[in-house]
Scaffold this motif. Structure first.
Motif, PDB file in Angstrom:
ATOM      1  N   HIS A 192      55.404  19.221  39.578  1.00  0.00           N
ATOM      2  CA  HIS A 192      55.137  17.785  39.460  1.00  0.00           C
ATOM      3  C   HIS A 192      54.581  17.220  40.767  1.00  0.00           C
ATOM      4  O   HIS A 192      54.851  16.076  41.123  1.00  0.00           O
ATOM      5  N   GLN A 193      53.788  18.025  41.471  1.00  0.00           N
ATOM      6  CA  GLN A 193      53.252  17.568  42.740  1.00  0.00           C
ATOM      7  C   GLN A 193      52.232  16.441  42.528  1.00  0.00           C
ATOM      8  O   GLN A 193      51.641  16.302  41.451  1.00  0.00           O
ATOM      9  N   ARG A 194      52.017  15.689  43.579  1.00  0.00           N
ATOM     10  CA  ARG A 194      51.050  14.603  43.512  1.00  0.00           C
ATOM     11  C   ARG A 194      49.637  15.169  43.375  1.00  0.00           C
ATOM     12  O   ARG A 194      49.274  16.144  44.027  1.00  0.00           O
ATOM     13  N   ASN A 195      48.848  14.575  42.509  1.00  0.00           N
ATOM     14  CA  ASN A 195      47.468  14.992  42.243  1.00  0.00           C
ATOM     15  C   ASN A 195      47.385  16.414  41.700  1.00  0.00           C
ATOM     16  O   ASN A 195      46.348  17.072  41.806  1.00  0.00           O
ATOM     17  N   ARG A 196      48.475  16.899  41.121  1.00  0.00           N
ATOM     18  CA  ARG A 196      48.490  18.272  40.602  1.00  0.00           C
ATOM     19  C   ARG A 196      47.445  18.466  39.506  1.00  0.00           C
ATOM     20  O   ARG A 196      46.750  19.477  39.470  1.00  0.00           O
TER      21      ARG A 196
END
Length: 302
Positions: free
Chosen positions: A104-108
């Motif tokens: 669920h990383q940012r900009n994944r």
């Protein structure tokens, strides 16, 4: 009464498997488009045929020539080297990239889409693009001499094989990453929660939870790599053309040259039959050694 029995612990009714008739369309398709052509190629391997006249039965002549052909032995060795190299490079990168993309990383989502772009290109386009990029006259070797040592990357056997592994991995790592991404998303989150409570960090969670849960996907991905490595052809044709000399002439490329340059379709069929047997044996061996054939699913047949 049925509810009372269910509360008493009675086994739920079993679901019946689909009948054999459901498999008939698939079996007919496989028979017409797989078994019949393979049988035809196997028959041609015992004949002499130039593609114009009628095939002439020649017995074991093609196979005797095949097992005594030094070029075939060299092509088999090169095929094995490329196969091992591709697995060694693609497998770890695909696992790490796929597991990362499942998070669920940012900009994944945006980064995943960028990483998967090579999968959208055809092998021909990929090979031509990389051939231009690695051209020793006006490509990267002439601009970044400290990295390439000022030499032609296609000028030596090791360099040409390294280029093939690089380009193949660049194109197909996204495919295998998609497999691992889907498998990683299916891992129960409760396992990670329990591990975190026990004090396990991300590395330990990856080693002791994620990797074991990806076992089936690892086997599937590796099988795809093995079959793809044994049937690759266009990437060699367009990137190295079997060179330098015949140093990157893999078995499918040798089959192509035999059939479409010397018009010896009987001998080319023998090479094709050997490739078929080799790919089948590799798949069966991989399945047996991994224990994949003994794995079952509660949803099997549904």
């Amino acid at each position: 009464m049925s509810k009372h029995r269910a509360r008493d612990g009675a086994a739920p009714p079993t679901l019946e498997r689909p009948g054999v008739a459901w498999a008939v369309p698939g079996l007919l398709f496989f028979l017409v488009f797989a078994i019949v052509p393979m049988a035809g190629v196997l028959y041609l391997s015992f004949t002499h045929w130039d593609g114009l006249n009628s095939p002439q039965f020649s017995g074991l002549d093609n196979w005797s020539r095949f097992f005594g052909d030094s070029q075939v032995r060299q092509s088999t060795l090169v095929t094995g080297v490329l196969l091992v190299g591709n697995i060694a490079v693609q497998a770890p990168i695909s696992i790490l990239l796929g597991v990362w993309a499942a998070g669920h990383q940012r900009n994944r989502a945006v980064l995943s889409a960028v990483f998967f772009l090579p999968l959208l290109l055809s092998t021909a386009a990929t090979a031509i693009m990389w051939r231009q990029l690695l051209d020793p006259n006006f490509g990267l070797p002439s601009k970044v001499e400290w990295l390439f040592g000022g030499s032609n990357p296609f000028g030596s056997k090791s360099g040409a094989i390294a280029c093939l592994v690089l380009v193949t991995s660049w194109q197909f790592v996204p495919f295998h990453s998609l497999l691992y991404q889907g498998a990683a998303r299916a891992v129960p989150h409760t396992l990670y929660q329990a591990a975190a409570i026990d004090g396990a960090g991300r590395v330990r969670q990856f080693v002791h939870i994620t990797l074991p849960q990806l076992r089936n996907t690892v086997i599937t991905s590796t099988t795809f790599m093995v079959i793809g490595g044994l049937t690759a052809f266009d990437i060699v044709l367009l990137l190295t053309n079997g060179g330098p000399g015949t140093d990157t002439s893999i078995l499918p490329f040798s089959m192509y040259q035999t059939a479409f340059r010397t018009y010896d379709y009987g001998y080319a069929s023998a090479i094709a039959s050997f490739l078929l047997l080799l790919a089948t044996a590799a798949s069966v061996l991989l399945t047996k050694l991994s224990g994949y054939d003994r794995m079952t699913s509660t949803m099997e047949g549904l």
